[in-house]
Design a protein around this motif. Structure first.
Motif, PDB file in Angstrom:
ATOM      1  N   MET A  83      51.045 -22.694 -43.201  1.00 44.74           N
ATOM      2  CA  MET A  83      50.122 -22.977 -44.288  1.00 44.74           C
ATOM      3  C   MET A  83      50.762 -22.821 -45.662  1.00 44.74           C
ATOM      4  SD  MET A  83      47.366 -23.826 -42.767  1.00 44.74           S
ATOM      5  CE  MET A  83      46.845 -23.762 -41.053  1.00 44.74           C
ATOM      6  N   SER A  84      52.015 -22.404 -45.693  1.00 44.27           N
ATOM      7  CA  SER A  84      52.672 -22.195 -46.983  1.00 44.27           C
ATOM      8  C   SER A  84      52.863 -23.521 -47.715  1.00 44.27           C
ATOM      9  CB  SER A  84      54.017 -21.492 -46.795  1.00 44.27           C
ATOM     10  OG  SER A  84      54.905 -22.298 -46.044  1.00 44.27           O
ATOM     11  N   HIS A  85      53.078 -23.428 -49.008  1.00 46.02           N
ATOM     12  CA  HIS A  85      53.231 -24.623 -49.839  1.00 46.02           C
ATOM     13  C   HIS A  85      54.497 -25.391 -49.456  1.00 46.02           C
ATOM     14  CE1 HIS A  85      53.769 -27.013 -53.567  1.00 46.02           C
ATOM     15  NE2 HIS A  85      52.453 -26.943 -53.610  1.00 46.02           N
ATOM     16  N   LEU A 136      55.744 -20.646 -39.162  1.00 45.27           N
ATOM     17  CA  LEU A 136      55.095 -20.005 -38.017  1.00 45.27           C
ATOM     18  C   LEU A 136      53.602 -20.300 -37.982  1.00 45.27           C
ATOM     19  CD1 LEU A 136      56.890 -16.553 -38.268  1.00 45.27           C
ATOM     20  CD2 LEU A 136      57.551 -18.555 -36.908  1.00 45.27           C
ATOM     21  N   PRO A 137      53.024 -20.351 -36.776  1.00 45.94           N
ATOM     22  CA  PRO A 137      51.593 -20.665 -36.660  1.00 45.94           C
ATOM     23  C   PRO A 137      50.718 -19.574 -37.280  1.00 45.94           C
ATOM     24  CG  PRO A 137      52.510 -20.011 -34.539  1.00 45.94           C
ATOM     25  CD  PRO A 137      53.670 -20.175 -35.466  1.00 45.94           C
ATOM     26  N   ALA A 138      49.653 -20.012 -37.925  1.00 54.01           N
ATOM     27  CA  ALA A 138      48.698 -19.095 -38.539  1.00 54.01           C
ATOM     28  C   ALA A 138      47.595 -18.753 -37.546  1.00 54.01           C
ATOM     29  CB  ALA A 138      48.109 -19.725 -39.795  1.00 54.01           C
ATOM     30  N   ASP A 139      46.854 -17.702 -37.859  1.00 50.10           N
ATOM     31  CA  ASP A 139      45.741 -17.315 -36.998  1.00 50.10           C
ATOM     32  C   ASP A 139      44.516 -18.184 -37.312  1.00 50.10           C
ATOM     33  OD1 ASP A 139      44.494 -16.370 -39.283  1.00 50.10           O
ATOM     34  OD2 ASP A 139      44.606 -14.249 -38.734  1.00 50.10           O
ATOM     35  N   PRO A 140      43.381 -17.995 -36.631  1.00 50.66           N
ATOM     36  CA  PRO A 140      42.209 -18.842 -36.890  1.00 50.66           C
ATOM     37  C   PRO A 140      41.692 -18.780 -38.322  1.00 50.66           C
ATOM     38  CG  PRO A 140      41.976 -17.715 -34.784  1.00 50.66           C
ATOM     39  CD  PRO A 140      43.181 -17.126 -35.438  1.00 50.66           C
ATOM     40  N   HIS A 141      42.083 -17.740 -39.057  1.00 45.34           N
ATOM     41  CA  HIS A 141      41.682 -17.625 -40.466  1.00 45.34           C
ATOM     42  C   HIS A 141      42.772 -18.163 -41.398  1.00 45.34           C
ATOM     43  CE1 HIS A 141      38.189 -15.322 -39.238  1.00 45.34           C
ATOM     44  NE2 HIS A 141      38.970 -14.525 -38.531  1.00 45.34           N
ATOM     45  N   HIS A 142      43.757 -18.857 -40.803  1.00 44.80           N
ATOM     46  CA  HIS A 142      44.820 -19.535 -41.552  1.00 44.80           C
ATOM     47  C   HIS A 142      45.816 -18.570 -42.183  1.00 44.80           C
ATOM     48  CE1 HIS A 142      41.307 -22.549 -42.156  1.00 44.80           C
ATOM     49  NE2 HIS A 142      41.850 -22.683 -40.960  1.00 44.80           N
ATOM     50  N   SER A 171      42.258 -31.968 -47.829  1.00 43.10           N
ATOM     51  CA  SER A 171      43.353 -31.375 -47.077  1.00 43.10           C
ATOM     52  C   SER A 171      43.019 -31.475 -45.597  1.00 43.10           C
ATOM     53  CB  SER A 171      43.588 -29.920 -47.488  1.00 43.10           C
ATOM     54  OG  SER A 171      44.807 -29.445 -46.917  1.00 43.10           O
ATOM     55  N   GLU A 172      43.954 -31.064 -44.761  1.00 38.74           N
ATOM     56  CA  GLU A 172      43.734 -31.103 -43.319  1.00 38.74           C
ATOM     57  C   GLU A 172      44.407 -29.897 -42.690  1.00 38.74           C
ATOM     58  OE1 GLU A 172      44.446 -34.034 -39.443  1.00 38.74           O
ATOM     59  OE2 GLU A 172      44.633 -34.823 -41.476  1.00 38.74           O
ATOM     60  N   VAL A 173      43.657 -29.146 -41.914  1.00 39.95           N
ATOM     61  CA  VAL A 173      44.178 -27.962 -41.237  1.00 39.95           C
ATOM     62  C   VAL A 173      43.714 -27.996 -39.787  1.00 39.95           C
ATOM     63  CG1 VAL A 173      44.073 -25.445 -41.087  1.00 39.95           C
ATOM     64  CG2 VAL A 173      44.269 -26.538 -43.322  1.00 39.95           C
ATOM     65  N   CYS A 219      43.183 -21.369 -49.527  1.00 42.23           N
ATOM     66  CA  CYS A 219      43.267 -20.078 -50.220  1.00 42.23           C
ATOM     67  C   CYS A 219      43.232 -18.923 -49.227  1.00 42.23           C
ATOM     68  CB  CYS A 219      42.170 -19.925 -51.271  1.00 42.23           C
ATOM     69  SG  CYS A 219      42.529 -18.601 -52.469  1.00 42.23           S
ATOM     70  N   ALA A 220      43.942 -19.074 -48.126  1.00 42.68           N
ATOM     71  CA  ALA A 220      44.056 -18.005 -47.135  1.00 42.68           C
ATOM     72  C   ALA A 220      45.144 -17.025 -47.559  1.00 42.68           C
ATOM     73  CB  ALA A 220      44.369 -18.592 -45.764  1.00 42.68           C
ATOM     74  N   PHE A 221      45.044 -15.793 -47.025  1.00 43.37           N
ATOM     75  CA  PHE A 221      45.992 -14.743 -47.391  1.00 43.37           C
ATOM     76  C   PHE A 221      46.742 -14.265 -46.154  1.00 43.37           C
ATOM     77  CE2 PHE A 221      42.713 -14.679 -50.616  1.00 43.37           C
ATOM     78  CZ  PHE A 221      43.428 -14.511 -51.803  1.00 43.37           C
ATOM     79  N   ASP A 222      48.066 -14.412 -46.165  1.00 41.06           N
ATOM     80  CA  ASP A 222      48.859 -13.828 -45.096  1.00 41.06           C
ATOM     81  C   ASP A 222      48.660 -12.312 -45.099  1.00 41.06           C
ATOM     82  OD1 ASP A 222      49.825 -16.334 -44.484  1.00 41.06           O
ATOM     83  OD2 ASP A 222      51.745 -16.068 -45.522  1.00 41.06           O
ATOM     84  N   ASN A 223      48.822 -11.695 -43.936  1.00 39.95           N
ATOM     85  CA  ASN A 223      48.609 -10.253 -43.820  1.00 39.95           C
ATOM     86  C   ASN A 223      49.863  -9.511 -44.276  1.00 39.95           C
ATOM     87  OD1 ASN A 223      48.283  -7.516 -42.770  1.00 39.95           O
ATOM     88  ND2 ASN A 223      46.489  -8.353 -41.711  1.00 39.95           N
ATOM     89  N   LEU A 224      49.887  -9.179 -45.548  1.00 43.35           N
ATOM     90  CA  LEU A 224      51.078  -8.576 -46.150  1.00 43.35           C
ATOM     91  C   LEU A 224      51.405  -7.223 -45.537  1.00 43.35           C
ATOM     92  CD1 LEU A 224      53.325  -8.557 -48.241  1.00 43.35           C
ATOM     93  CD2 LEU A 224      51.658  -7.788 -49.948  1.00 43.35           C
ATOM     94  N   ARG A 225      50.387  -6.411 -45.274  1.00 43.71           N
ATOM     95  CA  ARG A 225      50.634  -5.092 -44.682  1.00 43.71           C
ATOM     96  C   ARG A 225      51.331  -5.218 -43.346  1.00 43.71           C
ATOM     97  NH1 ARG A 225      51.771  -0.561 -46.190  1.00 43.71           N
ATOM     98  NH2 ARG A 225      49.922  -0.291 -47.505  1.00 43.71           N
ATOM     99  N   GLU A 226      50.826  -6.079 -42.475  1.00 41.65           N
ATOM    100  CA  GLU A 226      51.447  -6.244 -41.161  1.00 41.65           C
ATOM    101  C   GLU A 226      52.857  -6.799 -41.276  1.00 41.65           C
ATOM    102  OE1 GLU A 226      47.354  -7.206 -38.588  1.00 41.65           O
ATOM    103  OE2 GLU A 226      48.975  -8.667 -38.682  1.00 41.65           O
ATOM    104  N   ILE A 227      53.053  -7.756 -42.174  1.00 38.07           N
ATOM    105  CA  ILE A 227      54.390  -8.356 -42.349  1.00 38.07           C
ATOM    106  C   ILE A 227      55.371  -7.311 -42.854  1.00 38.07           C
ATOM    107  CG2 ILE A 227      55.686 -10.028 -43.733  1.00 38.07           C
ATOM    108  CD1 ILE A 227      53.164 -11.837 -43.535  1.00 38.07           C
ATOM    109  N   GLY A 228      54.937  -6.470 -43.789  1.00 41.93           N
ATOM    110  CA  GLY A 228      55.802  -5.403 -44.272  1.00 41.93           C
ATOM    111  C   GLY A 228      56.175  -4.428 -43.182  1.00 41.93           C
ATOM    112  N   ASP A 229      55.208  -4.100 -42.310  1.00 38.65           N
ATOM    113  CA  ASP A 229      55.495  -3.187 -41.203  1.00 38.65           C
ATOM    114  C   ASP A 229      56.537  -3.780 -40.260  1.00 38.65           C
ATOM    115  OD1 ASP A 229      53.664  -1.410 -42.228  1.00 38.65           O
ATOM    116  OD2 ASP A 229      52.043  -1.963 -40.843  1.00 38.65           O
ATOM    117  N   VAL A 230      56.455  -5.082 -40.009  1.00 36.33           N
ATOM    118  CA  VAL A 230      57.449  -5.741 -39.160  1.00 36.33           C
ATOM    119  C   VAL A 230      58.832  -5.687 -39.802  1.00 36.33           C
ATOM    120  CG1 VAL A 230      58.190  -7.980 -38.216  1.00 36.33           C
ATOM    121  CG2 VAL A 230      55.799  -7.269 -38.032  1.00 36.33           C
ATOM    122  N   CYS A 231      58.894  -5.981 -41.089  1.00 37.83           N
ATOM    123  CA  CYS A 231      60.183  -6.041 -41.781  1.00 37.83           C
ATOM    124  C   CYS A 231      60.817  -4.665 -41.958  1.00 37.83           C
ATOM    125  CB  CYS A 231      60.019  -6.730 -43.131  1.00 37.83           C
ATOM    126  SG  CYS A 231      59.654  -8.494 -42.984  1.00 37.83           S
TER     127      CYS A 231
END
Length: 482
Positions: free
Chosen positions: A187-189, A206-212, A440-442, A246-258
């Motif tokens: 979903m990124s630009h 990478l694939p997004a979740d049902p909330h994009h 748009s199309e998702v 205008c979906a938001f990636d899960n920054l907390r989870e991504i930071g924990d992975v990194c």
């Protein structure tokens, strides 16, 4: 043009600008011209003799305005905002008059130092971590880029430099570059994908979740898979406020992975949504921001600063400087190692730079934190109003949660293919000309996007936009019945 003539012309120009904004609702938001319209309206070559200001201005209405799509119109609901304001325009006038090219501190000390201070002001308004402040311990700080696209490219180039720092030869760098992998949501630009191409690395969308949104589990699986294949994860681009929904990636989870991949650079692209973080109640998507290496948003989208002004903060500025450092004799000066005098030429792609921080200075002073918050909250409320209008009509559906100033919706009743019908509806709306929006199309679902964009937009403009959508939908459905 002498000074007296300039003074007179400037007054006329200000009057024209004020009148343009006062009467913006009378102008069709989307230009109704065909490619090549302008060439036939102008001579084939520049004039031999000077022409008057009056002659030039007469051609603004004849030549320019017919081909303008009016981004400041309350009936403009496409893309995302490109806001401006009178304080920002005044600052741009001063910038043009001062004509400095601030590539080094010495080239214009005020240009550099005001940018340092304004980026600290702005970081505090957003609630960014202290390590992004120039006044904090460490080497963090902010810089104004031309666009979020530039900021993403700068971040990936710096991340690449970090990943290759152990290489001692050109051959080693070339070989290791082939192994580098960056990650972002599908979903990124499109500019993120383009940045990967320009940096010359692999980019996995990478694939997004049902909330994009991109989730940590998906990122971890991809990174571990690539490590097993002998590849080197080196960067993740996190989107806070995707373009489509205008979906938001899960920054907390991504930071924990990194955390398990300490050399991976985390860049946050919050081009549109970042402005909303001036409101404390809208900061939930920022959870985890303390772990990121760089953060970017566009004040020229939603914070009443006219284009261009893209704010980027970097945790360790030396990592960007090392990636871009070229130091010819003619650009050196005696203060270039002083941390109080950063040479912003090392923080960006171009050499030259305008005095863009003047716009931030004027806007933040003349609106204040409260004025900027009022602007954001008003747009959020207007989007909620439009959402309720959509929900009240059983022919429509909201296709995802309404976030900030964006409403994503579609017609759900048609005898034929729903995607095709909604595509025809968008085309009919823009041909009609009362309002302008895009689609748009998702996940195979085609839908309409209505963004609250103009600082002039009021409640009655939401009603006006809805009536246009409703009227044209009824037309199309009636045509289906024939």
């Amino acid at each position: 043009m002498n000074a007296k003539e300039f003074s007179s012309a400037a007054r006329e120009m200000i009057d024209y600008i004020v009148d343009y904004h006062d009467n913006i609702r009378s102008r069709r938001p989307l230009a109704a011209v065909q490619p090549g319209y302008l060439r036939s309206l102008l001579p084939s070559s520049a004039p031999d003799l000077p022409q008057t200001f009056e002659e030039v201005m007469a051609d603004v209405e004849r030549v320019i305005q017919p081909g303008m799509t009016h981004w400041t119109s309350p009936q403009f609901h496409a893309y995302f905002p490109s806001c401006s304001s009178f304080p920002s325009m005044l600052a741009d006038m001063l910038c043009g008059a001062l004509t400095c090219i601030g590539f080094t501190w010495e080239a214009s000390p005020a240009c550099t130092e005001l940018e340092v201070v304004m980026m600290d002001w702005l970081a505090k308004l957003l609630g960014l971590p202290e390590h992004f402040l120039a006044t904090a311990p460490g080497s963090g700080g902010g810089v104004i880029q031309g666009s979020a696209s530039e900021a993403t490219l700068v971040a990936l180039l710096a991340a690449k430099q970090r990943a290759l720092r152990s290489c001692t030869t050109v051959q080693q760098k070339a070989q290791q570059t082939l192994l580098l992998v960056a990650y972002a949501s599908e979903m990124s630009h499109s500019s993120v994908e383009r940045a990967g191409m320009l940096v010359g690395v692999q980019l996995r969308l990478l694939p997004a979740d049902p909330h994009h949104a991109l989730r940590g589990s998906v990122l971890r699986a991809a990174m571990e898979e690539d490590c097993q294949r002998g590849l080197l994860p080196f960067a993740v681009v996190v989107t806070l406020g995707t373009t489509s929904t205008c979906a938001f990636d899960n920054l907390r989870e991504i930071g924990d992975v990194c955390y398990s991949f300490p050399d991976v650079w985390i860049h946050v692209d919050a081009a549109y949504a970042g402005a909303s973080f001036v409101c404390e109640e809208l900061r939930a998507p920022m959870e985890g921001i303390e772990v990121v290496d760089s953060f970017n948003f566009n004040p020229h989208k939603w914070l009443l600063v006219n284009f261009d002004c893209s704010a980027m903060w970097i945790r360790k500025s030396e990592e960007v400087v090392d990636a871009f450092h070229v130091d010819p004799v003619y650009l050196r000066h005696q203060h270039q190692t002083d941390p109080m005098a950063p040479d912003y030429r090392h923080w960006q792609l171009p050499l030259g730079r305008r005095f863009r921080s003047l716009k931030l200075w004027f806007v933040m002073r003349m609106y204040g934190k409260a004025g900027l918050q009022d602007h954001i909250r008003k747009h959020v409320a207007l989007a909620r109003q439009f959402e309720q209008l959509v929900r009240a009509d059983s022919r429509f559906e909201i296709i995802c949660p309404v976030r900030l100033g964006l409403v994503c919706f579609r017609v759900k009743v048609s005898k034929y293919d729903l995607n095709a019908f909604n595509a025809r509806l968008v085309k009919r709306i823009n041909e009609d000309g009362a309002i302008h929006l895009v689609a748009s199309e998702v996940a195979g679902v085609y839908f309409l996007r209505l963004a609250v964009c103009s600082r002039f937009t009021e409640s009655e403009d939401m009603v006006f936009a809805w009536k246009a959508v409703e009227r044209l939908t009824s037309q199309l459905l009636k045509e289906e019945d024939k």
